[in-house]
Enzyme design. Structure first.
Site, PDB file in Angstrom:
ATOM      1  N   HIS A 189       0.822  -1.205   0.000  1.00  0.00           N
ATOM      2  CA  HIS A 189       0.000   0.000   0.000  1.00  0.00           C
ATOM      3  C   HIS A 189       0.866   1.269   0.000  1.00  0.00           C
ATOM      4  O   HIS A 189       0.617   2.216  -0.744  1.00  0.00           O
ATOM      5  CB  HIS A 189      -0.877  -0.059   1.248  1.00  0.00           C
ATOM      6  CG  HIS A 189      -1.910   0.978   1.268  1.00  0.00           C
ATOM      7  ND1 HIS A 189      -3.084   0.841   0.573  1.00  0.00           N
ATOM      8  CD2 HIS A 189      -1.927   2.185   1.839  1.00  0.00           C
ATOM      9  CE1 HIS A 189      -3.785   1.926   0.744  1.00  0.00           C
ATOM     10  NE2 HIS A 189      -3.112   2.761   1.509  1.00  0.00           N
ATOM     11  N   CYS A 486       2.726  -5.376 -18.736  1.00  0.00           N
ATOM     12  CA  CYS A 486       1.694  -4.643 -18.000  1.00  0.00           C
ATOM     13  C   CYS A 486       1.844  -4.782 -16.485  1.00  0.00           C
ATOM     14  O   CYS A 486       0.991  -4.338 -15.742  1.00  0.00           O
ATOM     15  CB  CYS A 486       0.300  -5.073 -18.440  1.00  0.00           C
ATOM     16  SG  CYS A 486      -0.030  -6.805 -18.112  1.00  0.00           S
TER      17      CYS A 486
END
Ligand code: PEP
Ligand code: MG
Length: 556
Positions: A189, A486
């Site tokens: 995070h 990606c």
């Protein structure tokens, strides 16, 4: 004169910084007094708890208002969590029986965390938020200062064990020169928010606690180095040059081109219509990864084909006439979806996820393909579909057939090493591939991408990972088929040069990372990228690969 001393962590967001250290204050809940409260004082104790929870919640709400974007959403969610009626009911119930408020908060938190952990996946990740709230409420009840971000008197380098979501969301990039944590990983995070704010960031710097509050440090986040004992005369010119480079990023306006003139396709990773609109308002030339599973994490049952088609259409219409690569559901592991995945698996990252969920319900997959083709009918360039976690040629043949039957272009992700190893045969079956470096790294290095202790291994700069990527890119060139990247690797500006040098045909990343990558690519020629790509093949580890490539590209 002090001597220079350098420690290393894992780089997340590039950039240099020099300034004093400000440690995020840690609040350890002390041994709490659990003497039973007399009957006549219990109502006051309930009031005290209600007041403390409300204070914490309103502080978080205030900070949510001062912040924007996903950071603000994280804070608002945290504020809501602190007023959760179920939680409150349980704390009040315990106080009514005589338990002091701080003890009631801690035991209720432990109980909720136990439940969340049992549920696993994203629910389990909420335990960090809950523990953070518990600390805040207990600190408030004990009259201690609010744990978390310090008030800064000058721009500083923020040090922390790891940041709680509420802390990361409250970061002000004007005040924070760089962010360094002792724990965390490149996909944690903390890293995601640092990337969003564009603050130089290093995680997993193991000896960070040796550096005290107030000491001046020089941070080179592209190398992951934290150096003490550097004089301001040496550090400041480097930082200023870096600031100019960052200014060039702010001024970059695309489309991406190498210094030698070749165009480079830079695409966005998105997860819903709103994100796609934001990406389209920036410099994304299309979408290289539409993570469809993220649209459904909260839905209790499978949306109908036409409901799904509507959701996909929202993303497609954000990019009129541009390419959008839709990925079929990558449910499972850290992204459980109740109607698509198994409940408990001993080893979920190696379990039933992505295409493998067709073993539970094959028609879920074909219904999704129907929905994508329905939405694609109305939009040009939206026929690119790729499938995650393909592992065998039989699977590749099967999915390509189902996709092409619907007039869609068939692709697969390269995440499982088996695919990279046999890439020529896989490419013969499909129209394109896209390399998911997050999972490819996890599986090549046998290191859980969610485990903060393994950041050195979950690093896409690891030569074994790059060697496989190079192999896939070369096969794509030989067979004339597009090979995109990606995963998070595409968002690293220096690594992007290497990937282009290897022959990768498009890079897809968080839209906010596009200018950084574009501005860096503009500085280097095709030949320099090719030379850099060659360098990594002899590197010893991730750090060595970085150093070799920087030297080869003339970046010091
Ligand atoms: C990857 O694995 O690199 C990828 C892009 O997929 P996700 O991060 O969604 O697993
Ligand atoms: Mg993946």
């Amino acid at each position: 004169m002090s001597t220079e001393n350098t420690i290393y962590g894992t780089p997340v967001v590039n950039g240099l910084a020099y300034g004093p250290v400000a440690w995020v204050s840690r609040f350890e809940i002390p041994k709490l007094d659990s003497t039973i409260i007399s009957l006549d004082k219990r109502e006051d104790e309930i009031q005290r708890y209600t007041q403390a929870a409300e204070t914490v919640s309103s502080r978080l709400r205030e900070r949510s208002k001062e912040t924007v974007g996903s950071a603000s959403d994280v804070l608002a969610a945290q504020a809501e969590l602190s007023r959760d009626p179920g939680f409150k009911k349980m704390v009040v119930g315990a106080i009514k029986k005589g338990t002091p408020a701080p003890v009631a908060v801690v035991t209720t938190t432990e109980m909720f965390c136990g439940m969340f952990e049992k549920a696993g996946g994203l629910m389990a990740e909420r335990t960090t938020d809950l523990n953070d709230l518990c600390q805040r409420v207990v600190a408030e009840l004990l009259g201690e200062p609010e744990p978390g971000l310090p008030r800064l008197s000058e721009p500083s380098v923020l040090f922390a064990d790891d940041l709680a979501p509420a802390d990361t969301a409250g970061l002000n990039p004007e005040e924070i020169l760089a962010l360094v944590t002792e724990q965390g990983g490149p996909t944690s995070h903390t890293s995601i928010i640092a990337r969003q704010l564009g603050i130089p960031c290093i995680v997993a710097a193991r000896q960070l606690h040796e550096i005290p509050q107030g000491e001046s440090v020089f941070i080179d986040a592209s190398l992951g180095s934290i150096t003490t004992g550097i004089t301001p005369q040496v550090a400041r010119p480097k930082v200023e040059a870096d600031l100019r480079a960052r200014e060039a990023i702010r001024n970059w306006s695309g489309p991406a081109r190498l210094a030698s003139g070749e165009a480079v396709e830079l695409l966005a990773n998105v997860q819903d219509g709103e994100g796609a609109k934001k990406a389209a308002a920036g410099y994304a030339q299309g979408v290289g990864l539409f993570r469809t599973e993220l649209c459904f994490l909260d839905s209790a049952k499978e949306p109908t084909t036409s409901q799904q088609a509507d959701i996909y259409s929202q993303v497609f219409s954000a990019f009129p006439d541009k390419k959008v690569v839709t990925r079929t559901l990558d449910a499972g592991s850290d992204k459980p979806i109740s109607w698509a995945t198994l409940d408990a698996e001993p080893n979920p990252a190696l379990g039933v996820r992505g295409l493998r969920t067709t073993g539970i319900d094959q028609e879920l997959f074909t219904r999704q393909l129907d929905a994508i083709s329905q939405a694609a009918l109305e939009h040009t360039g939206k026929n690119w579909v790729m499938v995650p976690m393909v592992s065998t040629l039989t699977e590749a043949k099967w999915v390509a057939k189902l996709i092409r039957e619907r007039n869609l272009t068939a692709g697969i992700m390269v995440e499982v090493p088996a695919v990279a190893i046999m890439i020529d045969q896989f490419l013969a079956e499909v129209d394109f591939v896209s390399i998911g470096t997050n999972d490819l790294t996890q599986y090549v290095m046998a290191a859980d991408r969610m485990n903060a202790n393994l950041a050195t291994y979950t690093d896409p700069w690891q030569p074994a990972v790059l060697t496989l990527i190079s192999r896939v890119a070369k096969a794509g060139q030989r067979l004339g088929k597009p090979v995109g990247v990606c995963g998070e690797a595409a968002a690293d500006p220096i690594l992007a040069c290497v990937l282009i040098g290897m022959g990768v045909t498009s890079l897809s990343m968080a839209a906010s990372a596009i200018p950084g990558v574009g501005a860096q690519l503009e500085q280097v020629t095709k030949e320099q990228c090719e030379n850099a790509a060659h360098e990594i093949l002899t590197a010893l580890d991730g750090g060595d690969a970085r150093a070799k490539v920087r030297k080869s590209l003339g970046i010091d």
